[in-house]
Structures are given as C-alpha cells and as structure tokens.
Design a protein around this motif. Structure first.
Motif, PDB file in Angstrom:
ATOM      1  N   SER A 186       0.840  -1.209   0.000  1.00 53.17           N
ATOM      2  CA  SER A 186       0.000   0.000   0.000  1.00 53.17           C
ATOM      3  C   SER A 186       0.858   1.235   0.000  1.00 53.17           C
ATOM      4  O   SER A 186       0.568   2.229  -0.680  1.00 53.17           O
ATOM      5  CB  SER A 186      -0.884   0.071   1.254  1.00 53.17           C
ATOM      6  OG  SER A 186      -1.547  -1.117   1.460  1.00 53.17           O
ATOM      7  N   LEU A 187       1.918   1.176   0.770  1.00 53.11           N
ATOM      8  CA  LEU A 187       2.825   2.310   0.856  1.00 53.11           C
ATOM      9  C   LEU A 187       3.384   2.640  -0.528  1.00 53.11           C
ATOM     10  O   LEU A 187       3.397   3.797  -0.958  1.00 53.11           O
ATOM     11  CB  LEU A 187       3.960   1.973   1.828  1.00 53.11           C
ATOM     12  CG  LEU A 187       4.880   3.093   2.262  1.00 53.11           C
ATOM     13  CD1 LEU A 187       4.095   4.205   2.932  1.00 53.11           C
ATOM     14  CD2 LEU A 187       5.928   2.561   3.228  1.00 53.11           C
ATOM     15  N   ILE A 188       3.824   1.590  -1.224  1.00 53.08           N
ATOM     16  CA  ILE A 188       4.375   1.793  -2.568  1.00 53.08           C
ATOM     17  C   ILE A 188       3.342   2.437  -3.475  1.00 53.08           C
ATOM     18  O   ILE A 188       3.617   3.384  -4.210  1.00 53.08           O
ATOM     19  CB  ILE A 188       4.881   0.460  -3.156  1.00 53.08           C
ATOM     20  CG1 ILE A 188       6.077  -0.044  -2.341  1.00 53.08           C
ATOM     21  CG2 ILE A 188       5.268   0.636  -4.614  1.00 53.08           C
ATOM     22  CD1 ILE A 188       6.607  -1.389  -2.779  1.00 53.08           C
ATOM     23  N   GLU A 200      -0.715   7.884   7.101  1.00 58.73           N
ATOM     24  CA  GLU A 200      -1.895   7.071   7.419  1.00 58.73           C
ATOM     25  C   GLU A 200      -1.618   5.594   7.190  1.00 58.73           C
ATOM     26  O   GLU A 200      -2.024   4.733   7.974  1.00 58.73           O
ATOM     27  CB  GLU A 200      -3.104   7.508   6.579  1.00 58.73           C
ATOM     28  CG  GLU A 200      -3.674   8.866   6.970  1.00 58.73           C
ATOM     29  CD  GLU A 200      -4.059   8.935   8.444  1.00 58.73           C
ATOM     30  OE1 GLU A 200      -4.682   7.972   8.960  1.00 58.73           O
ATOM     31  OE2 GLU A 200      -3.719   9.939   9.083  1.00 58.73           O
ATOM     32  N   VAL A 201      -0.940   5.304   6.072  1.00 56.87           N
ATOM     33  CA  VAL A 201      -0.609   3.904   5.778  1.00 56.87           C
ATOM     34  C   VAL A 201       0.277   3.335   6.882  1.00 56.87           C
ATOM     35  O   VAL A 201       0.086   2.223   7.367  1.00 56.87           O
ATOM     36  CB  VAL A 201       0.091   3.781   4.398  1.00 56.87           C
ATOM     37  CG1 VAL A 201       0.607   2.377   4.186  1.00 56.87           C
ATOM     38  CG2 VAL A 201      -0.847   4.192   3.279  1.00 56.87           C
ATOM     39  N   LEU A 202       1.257   4.138   7.277  1.00 50.92           N
ATOM     40  CA  LEU A 202       2.203   3.670   8.295  1.00 50.92           C
ATOM     41  C   LEU A 202       1.532   3.395   9.631  1.00 50.92           C
ATOM     42  O   LEU A 202       1.936   2.498  10.378  1.00 50.92           O
ATOM     43  CB  LEU A 202       3.312   4.708   8.497  1.00 50.92           C
ATOM     44  CG  LEU A 202       4.383   4.757   7.409  1.00 50.92           C
ATOM     45  CD1 LEU A 202       5.409   5.826   7.739  1.00 50.92           C
ATOM     46  CD2 LEU A 202       5.086   3.412   7.272  1.00 50.92           C
ATOM     47  N   LYS A 203       0.489   4.160   9.908  1.00 54.86           N
ATOM     48  CA  LYS A 203      -0.183   3.990  11.205  1.00 54.86           C
ATOM     49  C   LYS A 203      -0.820   2.613  11.305  1.00 54.86           C
ATOM     50  O   LYS A 203      -1.103   2.125  12.402  1.00 54.86           O
ATOM     51  CB  LYS A 203      -1.254   5.075  11.394  1.00 54.86           C
ATOM     52  CG  LYS A 203      -0.683   6.390  11.862  1.00 54.86           C
ATOM     53  CD  LYS A 203      -1.785   7.367  12.248  1.00 54.86           C
ATOM     54  CE  LYS A 203      -1.183   8.685  12.681  1.00 54.86           C
ATOM     55  NZ  LYS A 203      -2.173   9.760  12.673  1.00 54.86           N
ATOM     56  N   ARG A 204      -1.030   1.977  10.135  1.00 52.23           N
ATOM     57  CA  ARG A 204      -1.637   0.642  10.156  1.00 52.23           C
ATOM     58  C   ARG A 204      -0.652  -0.428  10.619  1.00 52.23           C
ATOM     59  O   ARG A 204      -1.033  -1.558  10.858  1.00 52.23           O
ATOM     60  CB  ARG A 204      -2.143   0.289   8.752  1.00 52.23           C
ATOM     61  CG  ARG A 204      -3.436   1.017   8.378  1.00 52.23           C
ATOM     62  CD  ARG A 204      -3.717   1.020   6.888  1.00 52.23           C
ATOM     63  NE  ARG A 204      -3.356  -0.248   6.243  1.00 52.23           N
ATOM     64  CZ  ARG A 204      -3.210  -0.385   4.933  1.00 52.23           C
ATOM     65  NH1 ARG A 204      -3.355   0.667   4.132  1.00 52.23           N
ATOM     66  NH2 ARG A 204      -2.889  -1.552   4.412  1.00 52.23           N
ATOM     67  N   ALA A 226       7.116   0.130  11.799  1.00 53.11           N
ATOM     68  CA  ALA A 226       6.852   1.260  10.908  1.00 53.11           C
ATOM     69  C   ALA A 226       8.149   1.829  10.368  1.00 53.11           C
ATOM     70  O   ALA A 226       8.269   2.137   9.177  1.00 53.11           O
ATOM     71  CB  ALA A 226       6.076   2.346  11.658  1.00 53.11           C
ATOM     72  N   ILE A 227       9.139   1.953  11.239  1.00 48.60           N
ATOM     73  CA  ILE A 227      10.429   2.483  10.813  1.00 48.60           C
ATOM     74  C   ILE A 227      11.012   1.587   9.725  1.00 48.60           C
ATOM     75  O   ILE A 227      11.473   2.060   8.682  1.00 48.60           O
ATOM     76  CB  ILE A 227      11.414   2.577  11.994  1.00 48.60           C
ATOM     77  CG1 ILE A 227      10.950   3.653  12.975  1.00 48.60           C
ATOM     78  CG2 ILE A 227      12.825   2.889  11.508  1.00 48.60           C
ATOM     79  CD1 ILE A 227      11.743   3.702  14.263  1.00 48.60           C
TER      80      ILE A 227
END
Lengths: 169, 816
Positions: B542-544, B558-562, B581-582
């Motif tokens: 999703s991040l990509i 927002e994506v990272l918060k998942r 997340a990192i």
C-alpha cells in the motif's frame, strides 16, 4: 604561472548556451566547485562516478548527462563538490585517469541548472558523437554521421540499436 | 642573460650591460610595477617618479636573477653564481635591504637549492663583511621567529642554512657549535618533553652531513664532545611510543627504526667514514680561495623558549619505512645505499622535498623525480617508491590525498614504462607477502590504493599467485584474506559486478563479492499472513502504491499507522514511531529509490518530514540505520552515501551512527573496510562542523579586534555571541562523540572473553579491533589531545584490560 596552477587552469571551452557575457562566465568558472566530466561510457553509473570522485573530497551530487530524446546516458556528467578546493583536487588528480576503463576529462563548469543535463547534438546525444568517425563500444559504436551514412547505403545502422538495448546493465 | 657573463667577466662591464638592458624590459615592467606601489606625487620636473620606477625595476630584475640562479641552465651553477655575485656586489649599497630580504626568503622557500644560496652569501660576505654580518643577523632572527611560531620545517631549513654558512666562511665554527650545544641542552631544562628536545637533536643531527667535515677539521675536540652528549641523550630516551607507529609488528626482514635513532646511526657511520659523502652538491668548493680569505661572523645566541603550551605543535616522531634493500634492486646498477648510510637519508630527504614542492602538479612532479641528478646512477626509482609508500602507508594520515599518490604513481609508470610498473608489481607482491604482520590501518590503505591502481590498468593481475589467501587455516580476518576480499570489494565499487566476474580467474570464484543488489524484506513472496492486521507486506505494498500515486505525505503517514506494534513496544496507538513502521518505511522508500543514488536522495528529500518524525530518538535512528543496512549490505557504497546523507540532513546524529556501528547486529561486519569508512566519515564530519564554526567565529571576531565595546555595532556582537554558543555546543558534542566511541571500544574489547557473538574468541578479530582503536588515537590525535585528561580519568583507568591500557599509554608517550 604560480605553482600548482596548471592543472586547475580553465580550458578554452566556453559554453555557447551560457546566458551572460564571457566575463560573467569566466568569473563563475573561477569560483565554481562543479566539474564537467567527459568521455564517459554510456554505461557508467552515478555510483561509479561517486566512488572515484569521492577520493578528491566530499561530493555533493553527481548528475549524469542524458540523451534529450530517449533520456538514456550519453557519456558525460557533472560532479559538484561542497568546496572549490575539493574540485581543484579532482582536476589535479582525477583528470586524465580512468573511470570504468576509460580515460576521462574533467573541466570547470559554471554550475548545474536544470536543462544542462541534456546532450546538445542533433540526434540527442553529445555534439562530439555526431561527427565522430571511430567505433567506440562504450559510446554507441560509430558516430551519428557514420551511422547515417551506413543506414543510407545498407539500410542498416552500424551500432546505435545495440547500444540502446544494452544500456541497463 | 647570464650567458654573456661567461664571456665578459669584468664586473663593471657586466654592470653597464645589465643597466643597458633596463629600458628594453622597462616598458612592460614599469607599467606592471608602478601599479603595485602607490603612485608617488608628481614632481615638478617628474624626476622622482622615473627614478622610483627605475629602482623597482632593478629590484624586480635582481629578484628574478636570484630566484633563478639555482635552476638548471646551460652554464654550470658556479659560473652563474660568480656572475650574479659580481652584479649584486655593485648593487649592494643601493639595494642592500631588498637583497637581504630576498636571500632570507630563499632560505625557507628553496631548501633544495640551499648550497647555491649559501655560496652566494659567502661570495657577498667575502666582498662585504657588513653585508655578511647583517645577513647572519637576519637569518638568526628568522630562526628565532620560526621557533617561536612553531614553524618547524622552516626552522630546520634555517638551522641547516646557518650550518652550511660555516663551509662558506660566513659563520665561525665555534659559534655554530655553541648553538648546537644550546640545542642539545634543551633536553636538560625542567619541564621539557621528549617530543620537544627530540626536535632540537634532530636539527643538529640533520645538519651534520653538510658541516661535519668542516667541523671535524677545524674543531675536532668540540665536535667529539657534541657527539658524546648526543650519545648520552639516546641512552635514556624513552621509545615506548614506537609500536604505535610501526607498519609491521615484526622487524623481519627490515627493522622499523625510530627516526632519530636511525639518523644517529647514519651520522655515526658518516663519522666513521671521516664525514665524507658524495651526494651533496657544494658550489662553494669552486671559490675556496676567495671564501677562505673572508672574515667570519659569530651567530647571535639563539635561546629558544620551549614551553609546555607548544607541545602539541611539535612534529610527532615517526618510524623509518623500509621495504627494499640492495638485494631487491637490479644487479646491473650501483648498489642501493644501505639502511644506515647517510646517502640513504639524503636521497630520501631529496625525494621528500621534490614531493613537497610539486605534489599539486602530478606531471611536473613525475618529471622532477626522474630528473634527479642521481636517477640513472643508482636505484633511485626504488627509493622514490619506498618514500611514497612510506607516506601513503604511514599509521597517521598521509601528508597528501591518497589519490595524489595513486595518480602520481600512474604518471611515473607513463614516464618510465619499462621500470616503474615492474617495481610497483614487485612492491605489491612484497607487501602481500608481509601482510601477516602489517597493521590494519596500513592494509586498509594498501587495499584501497591497489584497487584504484588496478582500475587504471584493466584489473590485470596475476591473481593465481595469491591462491594461498583462501587456505583453510585462514579465517575471514586473516590479513591476506581480508586484504584480497577488500581489494575486490573496492574493485566492485569502481566497476560493476560482471566486470569483477570477468577479471577474476575460476580459482577465485569463492571470493567474488555478492552482487550489489538491494535485499528488500517486503517482497510479495515474503508474505507471511493474509490477515490484514498483521500483513506487513501488504502495508508495504500500500505504501508503494500511495507513493507512486503521489498522494502526499499525510496519506503515507496514514498507511504507516496501520503497522502493528511489535510485542515489546509500549507506545500509544497514535504514535507512528514503532520499529515495524520504521523498518517498512525506510526499506520501502530506499527500495523505491534503488535505481541510483540520486533517486534515493530525492526520495529522502521528498519525505524528509516523515523520516524526521520516525527518527525522533537515538533508538529509532539506530533502527533506521539497521533497516538501510539490511537493504543495502551488499552495496557498500550505497550504504556509505545514504548514511552520510542522513547525517548531513540531520535526520540521524553522529552519535547514533557510532552506536549503531558498535551494535550487536554489526558485529559480523565490524572489521570490514566499509564499516571503518563510515566510522571515519562520521568522526570527520563532526570535526569539520566544529572547524567551520571556529572559522566563522574567528572571521566575526576579526571585526571586533582593536575596537572598544561601545564602538562595535550590536548585531555583530550578537552574531559573535551566538556563534560562540554554537561552537561550544558543537565542541561538547564532539568530545561526547569521541568518548562514546572509546567507551564502546573498551566494552567490545573487554567482552571478548565472555561474548558469544559471531566473532568471539577469534584472535584475528580481536587483533583487528585492537588495531582500529590505535588508529583512532593516531588519526584524530589533534582533536583527542584536548581530552587526554578526561580519557585518563574516565575511561583508560588502570583497572581496564592491560592491552587497552597500554594503547593509551603509548599514545601519551608520543608527546611525552
């Protein structure tokens, strides 16, 4: 000439597309910390350029010159240092040595601005590759004029096609 | 110009001829030089102006004659000197001060032409006793000033010059001996350190090759006394620092001697040969009759003020680097002078001086080296290579850039294609054979140079000669295996994977470095679960998509918060900074930018705020570095450049990088060359930062000099104060950084016995780490000097491991 000045002297080249007077251009060349690097192979990567030019000092960035039509490397690049002194050391110690098995040439540049990364030859690459008559595997084979002649005579270009296929190693 | 002097040797005619030349050269130089000096007021008859311009023309011409007299010309130097001396003698009364100044400057500016100028001074002294006296006075004053301002190279040139003036009958030998005695006595003064008294002994010893013969003829007893005193000096001289400076840990085949002891042995050998040597060119011998009639002067007393404050300015000791002896050189030439022959010393000095004079112009330098008068008479090319490698491989930083040596060696190969390439190949083989006992700092430099050299010669090498590096008795940190692996890693960086595969023979297939491709963790084939709450690969995907859609930073966050929280994270659910997340963000972003370094830098710039947010603590920064390492561990250059950019963009601190390098995850690669590149680059960045602030501050402070507080505009005052604060903060950070690095070293080395990591109980790993610690002390000794007391009280206390404690003691011994 002052000691230590010959290898960092300006060459005779002046950019014809430069917006400003000769004097302005020379002032910039005398204070610049950006170098033009010529005679690269089309396949030489940014990382290879970093590796070699880092030996003269901290490199700020490398911009690989590209063909303005097909956007593939066309055999030159810019190396920008943080300080003039480091760029001078590159002129002293890297100019005339090999990068990617080819003897490269370094020269002062007024400074990179967007647009200067494109080849200015008619075919999109560097001007020198328009008229070159030798066969250079690292630079797409024959020069464009020779290629065109061959195309006209035999319907087959000597080299350009192969070079494009192989540009990504 | 001077050609005519050999035909017409009459001073008067010469003088007139010279004067006649003036109007011709006068035009251009008049315009040039009248602009240098302020325009004199126009006299009514205009006479003053013309006379002053004429005067400066004459001065300019005299100066260029003096500067050129030592250079190669068609006539022998003796006749040039004779002619020049005649011309100058007539100009003495009018241009005395200018002449004195020019000649004095040549003492320090042209040390390689010293005997030419001492002869000139001798001739002038013979015709004018006063001139000689004033010169001696001026040169002595210059020596005092050089010593005061700690310009030790210039001071050495002064001492040698004054010594040679005894040969030219300008200075009394008894007064020279008195100066030498005063120098030797420095060691007896209270509070003087060995590093300080050493310099004075060195100054005396290194002048004796010029003046030893004369002194032994005129004052044999005093000279012998002097030598006895020097002998006594060595009997209680502490050399415990020597192991800090050695390139090899063994003295086999060539001993690595302390510089001063070696010179002492060379002087003793010279003494036993009755002070006769054939290398020094002595033009004054042609004028013995004239000179010996001259009256001599006494040197004014030179009482150097040797204070504790100057200790850090004195040159550090060094080890004499020896690779070759006569057996290594071709048999068809004169023998290479032995280790303790004065000729070896003088030739090394001469080569070192040529390098110093010409290192900025490699082509000129190469030509000057092969143009040495003894180049064809003895194996000087071997000495040239030995001196260059001695500088390149020295344990401290080489005097010039590594690439300066590399490119100069290539020029020498071009200048003499039938000899230098062979000597270099011989050198490489010789150094490879002796790698077992070579210090890691030196192996590092050797490997780096060798890969660069190969890259200029199509990587052609007889690799099969080195099959022994892969023998089973050698672990990965064995010097030979380490060396070959690092050479190949560097070759890979300069070229590309296919190229390395091409030039390495089949027999070396085991040592081909891994292909420098990114190793992305979140590839779809690594998907572990379909559960969207735990499917990190899905989040990465999703991040990509989000990034490629150019949706903006908020979407990305927002994506990272998942990202699920790792079980040991106690953070509250809103916060993005968790280790998963990192890792997802860092790996994904740099994977997207994997095409080139520009792409990576561009990605970093675009998402700078996210990186900043994720890297809020040192712990998170270290996690970020780990992610990048996991991605790019096969492409050392990418790793180096990305880490460098992270520090420069202030996303990660120098401290974090240091702590990351010492972390358990990096233990396997801890001894690799690229790790030390990152370590050194980080420490240097810190030092550069401090230096930049210091320069900025001193620039601003210059504006405040000599002005009262009330006169200074308030904004400059404020600027100075702000800079001062920033500087102090940076200096504290710098100190902290070094302390951390040393502390971690001690921890790592002390834990060797109990550690169960991948490299535990490996003697070669231990040795490498130990040697890297020594490297830090040497390379950064200028910065660390300020914290010696802190280091002693906090870290290098007597209760730590003996080996580590010894390293610190040896470091202190350098300046004791």
């Amino acid at each position: 000439m002052e000691k230590g000045q010959t290898s960092v002297a300006l060459s005779k080249y002046r950019d014809q597309h430069f917006k400003g007077s000769r004097d302005d251009q020379e002032k910039l060349l005398f204070t610049s910390s950006t170098l033009y690097i010529g005679n690269l192979s089309f396949y030489t990567t940014e990382e290879q350029a970093y590796e070699l030019f880092m030996k003269a000092g901290d490199v700020k960035r490398v911009v690989i010159g590209i063909d303005r039509f097909n956007k593939t490397p066309c055999g030159f690049c810019f190396v920008e240092y943080y300080t003039r002194r480091d760029a001078e050391n590159a002129m002293r110690y890297v100019n005339g040595t090999r990068l990617d098995d080819r003897i490269i040439r370094t020269d002062w540049d007024v400074g990179f601005v967007d647009g200067r990364q494109f080849g200015r030859g008619r075919s999109g690459g560097q001007v020198r590759d328009e008229y070159r008559t030798d066969y250079d595997t690292g630079r797409g084979g024959y020069g464009k004029k020779v290629d065109k002649n061959m195309m006209d005579k035999t319907g087959d270009s000597g080299s350009g096609f192969k070079a494009k296929q192989h540009w990504v190693r | 110009l001077l050609q005519y002097y050999s035909i017409i040797r009459k001073p008067v005619i010469l003088f007139l001829y010279f004067r006649c030349l003036l109007p011709v050269s006068g035009m251009s130089s008049k315009r040039k030089y009248s602009s240098d000096e302020s325009e004199p007021e126009d006299d009514e008859d205009g006479k003053t102006k013309t006379r002053r311009n004429e005067a400066s023309d004459v001065e300019h011409t005299l100066e260029s004659l003096i500067l050129r007299v030592g250079k190669k010309s068609k006539s022998p130097v003796e006749s040039n000197l004779e002619g020049l001396a005649s011309v100058l003698e007539t100009d003495l009364p009018n241009y005395k001060n200018k002449l004195l100044k020019i000649l004095c400057q040549q003492v320090v500016k042209a040390p390689s032409e010293m005997t030419v100028y001492t002869t000139l001074v001798g001739l002038l002294n013979a015709s004018s006793f006063n001139f000689g006296g004033e010169f001696v006075e001026m040169a002595s004053r210059m020596l005092r000033e050089c010593l005061k301002s700690c310009e030790f190279d210039d001071a050495l040139s002064c001492v040698r010059f004054l010594s040679d003036l005894v040969n030219c009958h300008v200075v009394e030998s008894s007064s020279l001996l008195a100066m030498y005695s005063a120098f030797l006595n420095i060691g007896n003064l209270p509070g003087v350190r060995r590093v300080q008294s050493d310099w004075y002994v060195y100054a005396v010893l290194s002048s004796l090759p010029w003046v030893g013969r004369c002194l032994s003829a005129t004052k044999p007893a005093e000279l012998n006394n002097l030598l006895t005193v020097i002998d006594g000096y060595f009997s209680h001289r502490d050399k415990s620092y020597l192991s800090m400076l050695r390139v090899w840990s063994t003295d086999n085949p060539h001993p690595q001697e302390d510089f001063l002891e070696c010179l002492w042995a060379q002087i003793r050998q010279l003494q036993s040969a009755h002070w006769e040597e054939t290398l020094i060119v002595r033009p004054y011998l042609a004028f013995i009759g004239n000179l010996s009639a001259a009256l001599q002067h006494a040197l004014p007393p030179i009482e150097p003020n040797v204070s504790e404050d100057d200790v850090n300015h004195y040159p550090l000791p060094w080890v004499v680097y020896r690779m070759f002896d006569y057996a290594d050189c071709p048999a068809d030439m004169s023998l290479l002078p032995g280790h303790h022959s004065i000729e070896r010393y003088l030739l090394e000095e001469q080569v070192t001086q040529i390098l110093a004079d010409n290192h900025l112009e490699r082509k000129v330098c190469a030509k000057a080296l092969v143009a040495h008068p003894h180049y064809d008479k003895l194996p000087l090319n071997y000495i040239i290579i030995e001196v260059m490698f001695g500088q390149l491989l020295n344990r401290r930083t080489p005097p010039y850039l590594e690439i300066a040596y590399g490119s100069l060696l290539i020029e020498l190969c071009k200048e003499r294609p039938t000899t230098f390439p062979i000597i270099l190949a011989q050198t490489v083989q010789l150094l490879y054979d002796r790698l077992d006992t070579m210090h890691i700092t030196c192996i590092d430099r050797f490997a780096s140079w060798f890969a660069y050299h190969l890259s200029n010669f199509q990587y052609r090498w007889a690799w099969d000669d080195w099959l022994d590096c892969m023998q089973p008795d050698k672990d990965s940190n064995h010097p030979k295996l380490w060396f070959v692996r690092e050479v190949l890693a560097k070759c890979l960086r300069l070229s590309y994977y296919q190229r390395v595969c091409e030039f390495l023979p089949e027999t070396f297939v085991m040592l081909v470095p891994p292909e420098p491709k990114p190793d992305y963790r979140y590839k779809s084939e690594n998907r572990q679960t379909e559960n969207p709450e735990e499917d990190i690969v899905g989040i990465a995907e999703s991040l990509i998509m989000t990034i490629k859609a150019k949706s903006g930073i908020q979407e990305v966050v927002e994506v990272l918060k998942r990202c699920p929280k790792p079980s040991d994270d106690l953070d509250d659910p809103d916060v993005v900074t968790n280790s998963i997340a990192i890792d997802v963000f860092t790996q994904t972003l740099f994977f997207l930018g994997a095409k080139s370094i520009s792409h990576s830098f561009s990605a970093l710039a675009k998402f700078h705020t996210v990186f900043r947010a994720l890297a809020e603590s040192e712990e998170s920064q270290i996690l970020m570095l780990k992610s990048i390492y996991d991605l790019w561990r096969h492409h050392h250059l990418m790793l180096i450049l990305i880490v460098d950019k992270l520090v420069k963009s202030q996303i990660v601190t120098c401290r974090s990088v240091a702590n990351w390098l010492f972390s358990v995850d990096m233990a396997a690669d801890f001894t690799r060359m690229y790790t030390w590149e990152i370590m050194n680059s980080t420490l240097k960045k810190m030092n550069k930062h401090v230096l930049r602030l210091q320069t900025e501050l001193s620039d601003v402070e210059e504006k405040l000099v000599g002005r009262a507080m009330s006169e200074v505009p308030s904004d400059i005052q404020a600027q100075a104060e702000a800079l001062q604060e920033r500087l102090e903060q940076a200096q504290a950070e710098q100190k902290n950084l070094f302390l951390i690095v040393f502390q971690r070293f001690i921890m790592v080395l002390s834990a060797m016995v109990t550690d169960t990591g991948p490299a535990s109980n490996s003697p070669s790993w231990n040795r490498v780490v130990h040697e890297r610690l020594q490297e830090l002390f040497l390379v950064y000794n200028q910065q660390i000097n300020r914290y010696t007391t802190t280091l002693e009280n906090l870290l290098f206390t007597s209760d730590i491991d003996e080996h580590i404690y010894n390293v610190f003691q040896q470091y202190k011994a350098l300046r004791s």
